[in-house]
Design an enzyme around this catalytic site. Sequence first.
Site, PDB file in Angstrom:
ATOM      1  N   ASP A 170       0.766  -1.248   0.000  1.00 33.02           N
ATOM      2  CA  ASP A 170       0.000   0.000   0.000  1.00 33.02           C
ATOM      3  C   ASP A 170       0.802   1.307   0.000  1.00 33.02           C
ATOM      4  O   ASP A 170       0.557   2.182  -0.802  1.00 33.02           O
ATOM      5  CB  ASP A 170      -0.937   0.034   1.208  1.00 33.02           C
ATOM      6  CG  ASP A 170      -1.927  -1.119   1.199  1.00 33.02           C
ATOM      7  OD1 ASP A 170      -1.795  -2.031   0.349  1.00 33.02           O
ATOM      8  OD2 ASP A 170      -2.827  -1.116   2.050  1.00 33.02           O
ATOM      9  N   GLU A 402       1.044  -8.914  11.626  1.00 32.95           N
ATOM     10  CA  GLU A 402       0.882  -8.563  10.207  1.00 32.95           C
ATOM     11  C   GLU A 402       2.247  -8.284   9.555  1.00 32.95           C
ATOM     12  O   GLU A 402       2.512  -8.739   8.447  1.00 32.95           O
ATOM     13  CB  GLU A 402      -0.030  -7.328  10.118  1.00 32.95           C
ATOM     14  CG  GLU A 402      -0.407  -6.910   8.704  1.00 32.95           C
ATOM     15  CD  GLU A 402      -1.293  -5.658   8.699  1.00 32.95           C
ATOM     16  OE1 GLU A 402      -1.516  -5.071   9.770  1.00 32.95           O
ATOM     17  OE2 GLU A 402      -1.739  -5.279   7.607  1.00 32.95           O
TER      18      GLU A 402
HETATM   19  C1  GLC Z   1      -3.191  -4.174   3.946  1.00 32.65           C
HETATM   20  C2  GLC Z   1      -2.093  -4.761   3.063  1.00 32.65           C
HETATM   21  C3  GLC Z   1      -2.711  -5.551   1.934  1.00 32.65           C
HETATM   22  C4  GLC Z   1      -3.631  -6.610   2.528  1.00 32.65           C
HETATM   23  C5  GLC Z   1      -4.684  -5.970   3.450  1.00 32.65           C
HETATM   24  C6  GLC Z   1      -5.505  -6.995   4.213  1.00 32.65           C
HETATM   25  O1  GLC Z   1      -3.960  -3.273   3.231  1.00 32.65           O
HETATM   26  O2  GLC Z   1      -1.275  -3.756   2.573  1.00 32.65           O
HETATM   27  O3  GLC Z   1      -1.715  -6.155   1.161  1.00 32.65           O
HETATM   28  O4  GLC Z   1      -4.263  -7.317   1.525  1.00 32.65           O
HETATM   29  O5  GLC Z   1      -4.025  -5.191   4.418  1.00 32.65           O
HETATM   30  O6  GLC Z   1      -4.682  -7.853   4.934  1.00 32.65           O
END
Ligand code: GLC
Length: 436
Positions: A170, A402
């Site tokens: 992102d 995460e």
């Molecule tokens: C964040 C990450 C993305 C992922 C999402 C849900 O936005 O950057 O890659 O898919 O979280 O986990």
Amino acid sequence: MKKDMIAEAQNILNDNFQEIGYSIPSKGLYPFQWKWDSGFIAIGFAHYDMEKAKKEMKTLLNSQWKNGFIPHIVFHIETDSYFPGRDFHLSKLHPESNLDYPSTGMTQPPVLGFTLEKMYEIATDKDDVLTFIKDNIDQVYFNHQYFYNKRDPQNEGLVYIYHNWESGTDNSPIWDDIWKTMNPPQYTFERRDTTHVNSAQRPTNREYDHYLDIIELAKEHNYDDAKIAALSPFLVQDPLFNSMLIKSNDAMINLYKLIGGNQEKVAQLEQWQAKSKASFNAKLFDKELGAYIHYDLRNEKPIRFVSSSSFSPLFAGIPSTEQAAIIINTMMTKFGGEDMYLCASFDPTSDRFNPEKYWRGPVWINLNWLLYYGLKNYGYMTIAARVKSDSIEILSKAGFYEYFDARKSEYTIDAKGYGGGNFSWSAALFLDMLEN
Ligand code: GLC
């Protein structure tokens, strides 16, 4: 490795699985279904509960649009605990959207082809899974058809993304120079992510203005692909995204051959594949940097930075043996110091590197997983083993977070897991790496 980690990983996946038949990535922070998360999660489930793996895939495929598009988030439930939600994205503006599944009007890396192949490889009851694949693979093929027909304006075999959220990475520093070409208004909005996670680990409000501005533009044109291609200030050929597409092409070729028939589809996939790989190597390989890079299609220029996405082509078998040697050398020189866990998400030698901020430096387990298989593909067994043992060590010290600090020095007292806890793909891909 701690003894009960397998049970813990399975518990996380089971807890995050929703009755409707999909998994949330992490409680609180991410309350819906995300496209590439679902692929990774299905691979985890395949190791111990194939029925859940199938449901995860099926639910996502159900959200497909009439034009083949599969969205990045499917808003299965109504909640105001996430911003921007269904009322902001308004997927229904697109004439071919799926009205039964409110979603975003953008997508995420195409992991579904290789997810199906992994499910088959993992399965003990091969016939059963092959039947499932037979019933569902055409939808994935249709999705790739969408990409090649609608996302490749110069007919190069390389598809674009029009939003940073489509990349999956992102807030990568890769996009910083694109933000400088924009001057969005200051939007009034209430962030929800920063009520769940320390804001030092998330993008800034000003960055969000840019993210929202691109969506407003896409909405003005009812998410029309041609209009977006003509007008979006963000239009990028991303090596990670295209590697996922190419690997999934490959997987579909293998699976269609297993199923039998389908000669036309196999021929089409092989044609896409040849063109995509050739363009990928011609356009995205930067010899001087010794890495694959992103290309800014809007401003017609390469974006010359090294990130973990730069090494993802290994997973798809794109580099020649020589190119593989070059990029792996870059990885080990810049990212692979003794004091670092593999693999930081952004070049640790760059002044844009931030070890705590999301995609600006931390280690992500899904990228490590791609790297692990990629290195094995090319015979780099020792480095592959290090990626695996680094991943397991991080998870066992910090928990199934995460993302993670790449600096080993940070793990002395406090565990350094960032972002959401009990994170689904960290658990899922841990289970898969352990078995391989
Ligand atoms: C964040 C990450 C993305 C992922 C999402 C849900 O936005 O950057 O890659 O898919 O979280 O986990």
